[in-house]
Design an enzyme around this catalytic site. Structure first.
Site, PDB file in Angstrom:
ATOM      1  N   VAL A  94       0.839  -1.190   0.000  1.00 26.47           N
ATOM      2  CA  VAL A  94       0.000   0.000   0.000  1.00 26.47           C
ATOM      3  C   VAL A  94       0.880   1.248   0.000  1.00 26.47           C
ATOM      4  CG1 VAL A  94      -0.225  -0.048   2.519  1.00 26.47           C
ATOM      5  CG2 VAL A  94      -1.890   1.219   1.181  1.00 26.47           C
ATOM      6  N   SER A  95       0.571   2.198  -0.884  1.00 28.25           N
ATOM      7  CA  SER A  95       1.254   3.488  -0.948  1.00 28.25           C
ATOM      8  C   SER A  95       2.766   3.291  -1.144  1.00 28.25           C
ATOM      9  CB  SER A  95       0.940   4.292   0.319  1.00 28.25           C
ATOM     10  OG  SER A  95       1.273   5.650   0.164  1.00 28.25           O
ATOM     11  N   TRP A  96       3.611   3.750  -0.212  1.00 24.71           N
ATOM     12  CA  TRP A  96       5.059   3.522  -0.307  1.00 24.71           C
ATOM     13  C   TRP A  96       5.351   2.029  -0.464  1.00 24.71           C
ATOM     14  CZ3 TRP A  96       8.817   0.812   2.291  1.00 24.71           C
ATOM     15  CH2 TRP A  96      10.150   1.246   2.178  1.00 24.71           C
ATOM     16  N   GLY A  98       3.517  -0.085  -1.871  1.00 19.27           N
ATOM     17  CA  GLY A  98       3.148  -0.548  -3.211  1.00 19.27           C
ATOM     18  C   GLY A  98       4.323  -0.478  -4.168  1.00 19.27           C
ATOM     19  N   THR A 120      -1.238   3.342  -4.851  1.00 18.12           N
ATOM     20  CA  THR A 120       0.192   3.527  -5.083  1.00 18.12           C
ATOM     21  C   THR A 120       0.480   4.023  -6.489  1.00 18.12           C
ATOM     22  OG1 THR A 120       2.332   2.463  -4.681  1.00 18.12           O
ATOM     23  CG2 THR A 120       0.684   1.162  -5.859  1.00 18.12           C
TER      24      THR A 120
END
Length: 272
Positions: A94-96, A98, A120
């Site tokens: 998730v996000s970073w 990802g 992401t």
């Protein structure tokens, strides 16, 4: 605590000792986030094992002594899997995290079955989000100053505030990263992008995005979907950056449908 790749890391796993027909999930968390922040997701996926670790300087993992990058941390993740006796995983981030998940799948395709990318981007070549949200996201005060977090929560995370009690529950799960840990996570992705490699991604990929995400706008998911030939994009209506938790039932249903789907012809050929 596990010694891996020359580092001591706090590792959590669920249901590894139980028989399952499903590959375990290896999860890479968002920047500065600790294991507890995503534990509710691991607890919901009762039919499969789940593996996650605190990055150096986050949660209970000791501070990093030297900087790291996606290559070294992906290799470190394989050392953790080796010690846990796990060969193949479904990779999720998730996000970073990802970005880390993309790098792991590209660097270690033999250990990756399927890939799930949540809220992401392809790294530095991304469409930036709301400047007000990004400036607050980069500010470590969101972890150490409850007043700051409470005041800016809607700007940061959007739909989380729509579920009674969910904001307080999430904040209560967070533990501030150390200043060095947070800095090294920021530095790790400087200059990194997966974009040139994505057309060569030979995995089934699920891209999950929220249409009200102020930090990672939906267009970034569309870019990933365009660049990865074996991908599908699912958009969560009213979802902010934490839709994985705010839209938990829908997220888990989407994950199960993707991870449990029969192998495609391409996957079958690789397995053979």
């Amino acid at each position: 605590m596990i010694e891996a790749g020359g580092r001591t890391l706090r590792v959590a796993h669920w249901r590894l000792d139980k028989p399952s027909d499903h590959a375990p999930i290896l999860f890479f968390n968002g920047i500065g986030a600790n294991i507890e922040a995503v534990a509710p997701l691991a607890e919901r996926l009762t039919e499969r094992a789940f593996i996650m670790f605190d990055m150096p300087g986050t949660g209970e993992s000791p501070d990093p002594t030297v900087p790291y990058n996606p290559f070294t941390m992906s290799w470190t993740a394989t050392q953790i899997l080796d010690q846990l006796g796990v060969e193949e995983v479904d990779v999720m981030g998730v996000s970073w995290g990802g970005a880390m998940a993309q790098h792991f799948a590209l660097q270690h395709p033999g250990r990756t079955r399927r890939l799930v990318l949540v809220a992401t981007t392809a790294g530095m070549l991304m469409v930036p989000g709301n400047p007000a949200a990004l400036s607050k996201m980069a500010n470590p005060r969101r972890y150490v100053d409850p007043k700051f977090m409470n005041e800016h929560f809607m700007t940061l995370y959007g739909g989380m505030t729509k579920r009674p009690g969910s904001k307080e529950d999430h904040i209560g799960r967070l533990k501030p990263p150390s200043p060095r840990g947070y800095l090294y996570q920021l530095v790790a992705m400087l200059g990194w992008t997966s974009l040139p490699a994505l057309p060569f991604m030979d995995k089934e990929v699920l891209i999950m995005m929220g249409d009200e995400d102020q930090i990672v706008p939906l267009v970034n998911g569309k870019i990933l979907n365009t660049m990865i030939r074996n991908s599908r994009l699912e958009v969560f209506e009213g979802g902010g950056h934490l839709f994985l938790l705010t839209h938990a039932d829908e997220s888990v249903a989407s994950l199960r449908a993707f991870l449990d789907a029969p192998s495609t012809e391409a996957e079958s050929r690789r397995a053979a």
